[in-house]
Design a protein around this motif. Sequence first.
Motif, short mmCIF file in Angstrom:
data_model
loop_
_atom_site.label_atom_id
_atom_site.label_comp_id
_atom_site.label_asym_id
_atom_site.label_seq_id
_atom_site.Cartn_x
_atom_site.Cartn_y
_atom_site.Cartn_z
N CYS A 124 1.36 1.85 -1.42
CA CYS A 124 0.64 1.65 -0.20
C CYS A 124 -0.36 0.63 -0.21
O CYS A 124 -1.19 0.21 -1.18
CB CYS A 124 -0.57 2.84 -0.06
SG CYS A 124 -1.50 2.88 0.99
N ASN A 152 -2.64 -0.19 1.94
CA ASN A 152 -3.97 0.20 1.99
C ASN A 152 -4.86 0.57 0.76
O ASN A 152 -5.78 -0.03 0.48
CB ASN A 152 -4.21 1.16 3.22
CG ASN A 152 -5.61 1.53 3.58
OD1 ASN A 152 -6.29 0.65 3.57
ND2 ASN A 152 -5.96 2.75 3.79
N CYS A 153 -4.39 1.47 0.14
CA CYS A 153 -5.27 2.28 -1.00
C CYS A 153 -4.46 1.84 -2.60
O CYS A 153 -5.08 2.17 -3.47
CB CYS A 153 -5.29 3.53 -0.90
SG CYS A 153 -4.06 4.65 -1.08
N TRP A 188 -1.58 3.42 -3.82
CA TRP A 188 -1.04 4.54 -4.14
C TRP A 188 0.45 4.12 -4.49
O TRP A 188 1.01 3.45 -3.75
CB TRP A 188 -0.97 5.87 -2.78
CG TRP A 188 -0.25 6.94 -3.38
CD1 TRP A 188 -0.65 7.93 -4.10
CD2 TRP A 188 1.12 7.23 -2.81
NE1 TRP A 188 0.61 9.07 -4.04
CE2 TRP A 188 1.53 8.40 -3.28
CE3 TRP A 188 2.03 6.48 -1.95
CZ2 TRP A 188 2.79 8.87 -3.00
CZ3 TRP A 188 3.21 6.94 -1.74
CH2 TRP A 188 3.64 8.12 -2.20
N CYS A 199 0.76 7.58 4.23
CA CYS A 199 0.60 7.46 2.47
C CYS A 199 -0.37 8.93 2.24
O CYS A 199 -1.11 9.40 2.88
CB CYS A 199 -0.66 6.52 2.27
SG CYS A 199 -1.45 6.45 0.68
N ALA A 217 -2.34 9.64 0.06
CA ALA A 217 -3.66 9.27 -0.53
C ALA A 217 -4.55 9.12 0.66
O ALA A 217 -5.70 9.65 0.71
CB ALA A 217 -3.58 8.30 -1.40
N CYS A 218 -4.24 8.16 1.38
CA CYS A 218 -5.20 7.77 2.60
C CYS A 218 -4.77 8.03 3.98
O CYS A 218 -5.47 7.60 5.00
CB CYS A 218 -5.51 6.27 2.44
SG CYS A 218 -3.96 5.06 2.67
N SER A 222 0.96 3.21 5.81
CA SER A 222 0.98 1.76 5.21
C SER A 222 1.66 1.81 3.80
O SER A 222 1.49 0.91 3.06
CB SER A 222 -0.63 1.50 4.89
OG SER A 222 -1.29 2.37 4.08
ZN ZN Z 1 -2.83 4.70 0.71
#
Ligand code: ZN
Length: 820
Positions: free
Chosen positions: A527, A529-530, A532, A567, A569-570, A574
């Motif tokens: 990911c 963004n985060c 993951w 994603c 997780a977030c 992404s």
């Molecule tokens: Zn993420």
Amino acid sequence: MFAEVILPLPLYSTFTYSIPDGMEGVVTGSRVLVQFGRRKFYTAIVAALHNQPPEGYDVKPISSLLDPSPIVRFPQLKLWQWIADYYLCSPGDVYKAAIPTGLKPESTTFLTINPDFDLLEITGSLREEEAGIIQLIASEKKISISDIQTRTEIPNAATYIKPLLESGVLEVAETVVERYRPKVVKMVRLTIAPGDTDGLHQFFDLTGRSDRQQKALMAYLDLSGFLNAEGKPAEVERDRLLQHSGITPGILKAMTDKGIFEVYKKSINRFLDFNGHTAPLPPLSEPQQKVCDSLLELFRTKDVGLLHGVTGSGKTEIYSHLIRRVLDEGHQVLFLVPEISLTTQLTDRLRRIFGDRLLVYHSKFSDNERVDVWRRVLDSHEPLVILGARSAVFLPFHHLGLVIVDEEHESSYKQYDPAPRYNARDTAIVLAMMHGAKTLLGSATPAIDTYYKALEGKYGLATLSERYEGAQLPEVEVVDMKDQRKRKLAEGILSQPLRLATTEAMQKSRQALMFQNRRGFAPYVVCRNCGWTPRCTNCDVALVYHKHSDMLRCHYCGFAMPLPPLCPACQENSVEIYGYGTERIAEEVHKAFEGYRVGRMDLDSTRNKDAFQEIIEDFSSHRMDILVGTQMITKGLDFGDVTVVGVLNADSLLNFPDFRANERAFNMLEQVAGRAGRRAEMGRVYIQTTDPGNRVLDFVRAHDYKAFYDMEIESRRRLLYPPFSRIINIYFKNKNAADVDTAALLFANSLRSIFGPRVLGPERPFVSRVATWYLQCIMLKIEATASMKKVKHILRTIYESLARDPRIKSSIIYYDVDPA
Ligand code: ZN
Ligand code: ADP
Ligand code: ZN
């Protein structure tokens, strides 16, 4: 009399059974059926006979003798024992690996309805699923649990079966399933009594005036030649007779009814009939002949010879000449190759020369086919050459005269999982010695251990340093990928030099190979963004994206899940994929060289039985221009039109954390390079890397095996690695992480009290959890000359002294001797 039998189970020892009165013909190597435990029957192999009743338990009798004569030969049993001792495993492990499944039926649990139970009494109280199950069993009389599951499609059928068993409605019937089914064909022959040639006239009379019946009779005589060598009417396959004579089955039936023909079933071996003519051996070139002579010479004093011949020097031709000699002397030959794809190409080459004396044996064959090869080798004393991968060392050879191990350096000769964790090359050497046969190891890049033995004089050595007919070794260019990217010359994973060279090769109707040691589409999913990353739920590894199935997959346990759109997780859109597996490379290559045909050879594209053959044939006959593949394409293949080889990313090869890393990298690169320019035209090899200064690459560029060896052997000597020691990895598996850590630690402490500093670890392996099992590993480095029987004994004693500890008890412990 008693028999010691080997059961197909990981048990430490053999087991004693009595031979019941009247059961004749039980000998060493016999296949027998025995009861083990309360309900299970197993096919066991008799390892020895004696008259010592065992102490401490009641001896059960052998239930039945399965064959009139043994299916395992005495030298094989000796080999099994050697494997069990040397590779620290049980004789049962060896037995399981050695014998094709079709020869070892195991009992399957069948269910039947208890005839004493009144079904009407309970019908009303049954759940719907239970009623369904009972109905199915009633109609089938008896059925296995797994079949119930599939036929009723009741998820978890076992939960419904259990109460039915407990209440006594169902009971277990134990039956042994014979897995091997020989192929059965219908045969036709005349009913005539032997020698009664007058009878032939009667048969013509019997046909009456029927043209068609006479035609059938003529066709039969034509095909069969009438009488066989024993003076009896010869047999003809029914289908062939129908085809040849053009008569209908009805006419044949009429003739059988009249008593002219008899039709009967016969089981036959599933061999490809070889009807073609064999070709003469191509004569050897002068340097090849010299090497061949020197091999024959060195075999007068040595049991093992190493043929160190550069790629494309014609090692296969030399093997063929030696095989011919050995066959002519009436002996058998075992020809081992490391990879099934190689048997495919060699089968054609060798079949042309040796015809139906060539048998092929490997794990992509069906079980029935393997049983057929086994039986043919067992029954025939004729000279045969058997081409096979690893497991062919287990065949029941007679008069073995020569074993050839091609590409002897290959780590795929080592079986990693399950036990026996044997190296087929080393096992083949022992096999040959047991038969008084010679072993020839061949390679362009011999294993460090092997070359050391050759230089020490333990093995003979013959060297062939030029390619056949003066073809040049390819030119190797190391491409700095960081630089390519900085200067914006790389397009995706293809560097500019590789692109240009491939374009030129395509324009000249040549072919190219692209090697990447990773399958799937993209090995990294992250990911943006985060951070993951999808990981396997069962293993300690990241999942690989496969585009064709649009799934994320674990390459260790097979776990799969879809690529999440957001994603997890977030919740952002992404998730990105990075990196290159063979699937993606094939796609990029396809785009970059538009109009050219691109194929792919890796585990995913070769799952079905004939896939290897199809891909190799397509490429050989130039129905494909570029072949992308994993290490499968690096080994021994011979394609004349390949002028360009690309190694798309050498980094992972060069940076592996293991004492054999350099050896593996050099071999792999030199071998894949060796696929290029094998005929008149010079080949070009492009090795893409971000570490262009790596020394291994210098040796590959210079094709200088000896210089590489000199460097490597010094570091092995300094660090006391093989060949200056022998390594035994001791693995611990447990579903509980803390328990596996403690178990390994306990074991290591006991080991240290005996072996001292030769014990390294325990340490978690690189991938520390596989298929829900946590792993630990202890490395034991012992003297190369140590007796493995003694080591085995010590390890067993340590294990027994710790066996009560619950953390040891709950762990699976296994040994990997000489890890590859
Ligand atoms: Zn993420
Ligand atoms: P290696 O196994 O050493 O890599 P091969 O045995 O595959 O080499 O030989 C390379 C090529 O050269 C093959 O296509 C082979 O048929 C050809 N070749 C080698 N020696 C001869 C020979 N004596 N006569 C004809 N062709 C040969
Ligand atoms: Zn997994």
